[in-house]
Motif scaffolding. Structure first.
Motif, PDB file in Angstrom:
ATOM      1  N   LEU A 213      -4.821  -4.706  -2.117  1.00 15.34           N
ATOM      2  CA  LEU A 213      -5.094  -3.607  -1.195  1.00 15.34           C
ATOM      3  C   LEU A 213      -5.841  -2.533  -1.983  1.00 15.34           C
ATOM      4  CD1 LEU A 213      -1.653  -3.246   0.630  1.00 15.34           C
ATOM      5  CD2 LEU A 213      -3.741  -4.258   1.530  1.00 15.34           C
TER       6      LEU A 213
ATOM      7  N   SER B 178      -5.101   4.669   4.234  1.00 15.84           N
ATOM      8  CA  SER B 178      -5.647   3.389   4.666  1.00 15.84           C
ATOM      9  C   SER B 178      -6.074   2.567   3.448  1.00 15.84           C
ATOM     10  CB  SER B 178      -6.821   3.589   5.624  1.00 15.84           C
ATOM     11  OG  SER B 178      -7.896   4.199   4.958  1.00 15.84           O
ATOM     12  N   TYR B 179      -5.957   1.267   3.600  1.00 18.00           N
ATOM     13  CA  TYR B 179      -6.295   0.330   2.534  1.00 18.00           C
ATOM     14  C   TYR B 179      -7.213  -0.754   3.087  1.00 18.00           C
ATOM     15  CZ  TYR B 179      -2.409   2.219  -0.228  1.00 18.00           C
ATOM     16  OH  TYR B 179      -1.581   3.038  -0.944  1.00 18.00           O
ATOM     17  N   ALA B 180      -8.153  -1.199   2.257  1.00 17.52           N
ATOM     18  CA  ALA B 180      -8.949  -2.383   2.571  1.00 17.52           C
ATOM     19  C   ALA B 180      -8.221  -3.551   1.922  1.00 17.52           C
ATOM     20  CB  ALA B 180     -10.352  -2.242   2.001  1.00 17.52           C
ATOM     21  N   SER B 181      -8.139  -4.659   2.615  1.00 19.23           N
ATOM     22  CA  SER B 181      -7.403  -5.815   2.122  1.00 19.23           C
ATOM     23  C   SER B 181      -8.365  -6.938   1.755  1.00 19.23           C
ATOM     24  CB  SER B 181      -6.427  -6.295   3.200  1.00 19.23           C
ATOM     25  OG  SER B 181      -5.727  -7.432   2.771  1.00 19.23           O
ATOM     26  N   VAL B 182      -8.125  -7.568   0.595  1.00 26.28           N
ATOM     27  CA  VAL B 182      -8.860  -8.772   0.203  1.00 26.28           C
ATOM     28  C   VAL B 182      -7.844  -9.809  -0.249  1.00 26.28           C
ATOM     29  CG1 VAL B 182     -11.062  -7.666  -0.372  1.00 26.28           C
ATOM     30  CG2 VAL B 182      -9.318  -7.835  -2.107  1.00 26.28           C
TER      31      VAL B 182
ATOM     32  N   ILE C  52     -15.273  -0.311  -7.390  1.00 25.37           N
ATOM     33  CA  ILE C  52     -13.943   0.270  -7.169  1.00 25.37           C
ATOM     34  C   ILE C  52     -13.304   0.853  -8.432  1.00 25.37           C
ATOM     35  CG2 ILE C  52     -13.480  -1.115  -5.126  1.00 25.37           C
ATOM     36  CD1 ILE C  52     -11.584  -2.817  -6.916  1.00 25.37           C
TER      37      ILE C  52
ATOM     38  N   GLU D 114      -3.112 -11.416   2.924  1.00 19.58           N
ATOM     39  CA  GLU D 114      -2.670 -10.141   3.491  1.00 19.58           C
ATOM     40  C   GLU D 114      -1.311  -9.774   2.904  1.00 19.58           C
ATOM     41  OE1 GLU D 114      -1.637  -8.377   7.850  1.00 19.58           O
ATOM     42  OE2 GLU D 114      -3.405  -9.646   7.674  1.00 19.58           O
TER      43      GLU D 114
ATOM     44  N   LYS E 109     -10.476   3.672  -8.466  1.00 23.22           N
ATOM     45  CA  LYS E 109      -9.680   3.651  -7.232  1.00 23.22           C
ATOM     46  C   LYS E 109      -8.294   3.071  -7.491  1.00 23.22           C
ATOM     47  CE  LYS E 109     -13.238   3.589  -3.745  1.00 23.22           C
ATOM     48  NZ  LYS E 109     -13.599   3.100  -2.443  1.00 23.22           N
TER      49      LYS E 109
ATOM     50  N   LYS F 234      -7.207   1.278  -1.963  1.00 26.90           N
ATOM     51  CA  LYS F 234      -7.064   2.566  -1.276  1.00 26.90           C
ATOM     52  C   LYS F 234      -8.442   3.103  -0.899  1.00 26.90           C
ATOM     53  CE  LYS F 234      -4.761   7.025  -1.814  1.00 26.90           C
ATOM     54  NZ  LYS F 234      -3.968   7.838  -2.736  1.00 26.90           N
ATOM     55  N   GLN F 235      -8.557   3.517   0.357  1.00 30.18           N
ATOM     56  CA  GLN F 235      -9.847   4.023   0.862  1.00 30.18           C
ATOM     57  C   GLN F 235      -9.900   5.532   0.801  1.00 30.18           C
ATOM     58  OE1 GLN F 235     -12.426   1.717   1.958  1.00 30.18           O
ATOM     59  NE2 GLN F 235     -10.982   0.674   0.631  1.00 30.18           N
TER      60      GLN F 235
END
Length: 167
Positions: free
Chosen positions: A164, A35-39, A111, A42, A114, A166-167
């Protein structure tokens, strides 16, 4: 009568073996989804090149050259004031300075270490002394370390429109 019973039992045994074989041949879906968090804008994680491949591209570029690309790399440092820039490891001893398009978004300040995927424009830049000192200050460097910056520096740069994390 015995032979009919024997045939029925044999058919049932063969049928039960067949079902076990079919189940054994089915692929398992134990693939772990990352899973990735997006900023920012997109973006998709597909088609990102490795940081070492990007390092090869940077080596062939001159000041002023640019290419549109998507790359995956590890974060080495982040602006501790706002998260308005980050540096990424290119795995060849070099780093790339990443800023965000139109100052439109920021990344979390925690981060470092990461993995990220960035999308945008890679280019080679000459950064003046004042700007280098500003980045050193944002990174929390000491006054002595900042004072040692006396020359402009050719840097690998990137203007990202989406990230993106990575979580």
């Amino acid at each position: 009568m015995k032979s009919i019973s024997l045939v029925i039992i044999s058919i049932l045994l063969l049928n039960s073996c067949k079902n076990k074989n079919d189940e054994a041949q089915k692929p398992t879906d134990n693939v772990e989804e990352i899973s990735y968090a997006s900023v920012g804008k997109e973006i998709l994680k597909d088609d990102a090149i490795t940081s070492s491949a990007m390092a090869s591209h940077y080596k062939t570029m001159k000041i002023g050259d640019s290419i549109d690309t998507k790359m995956i790399a590890k974060v080495t440092d982040v602006c501790q004031a706002k998260g308005c820039w980050m540096t990424l490891n290119l795995e060849d001893g070099n780093e790339v300075m990443v800023k965000f398009k139109d100052y439109g978004f920021f990344v979390p300040k925690d981060i470092a270490g990461k993995e990220v995927i960035i999308n945008g424009k890679a280019f080679v830049n000459e950064v003046p002394v004042e700007e280098l000192r500003h980045y050193a200050e944002d990174a929390g460097k000491s006054k002595e370390e900042i004072a040692q910056i006396t020359e402009s520096k050719k840097t690998y740069s990137f203007e990202a429109d989406g990230v993106l994390i990575k979580q």
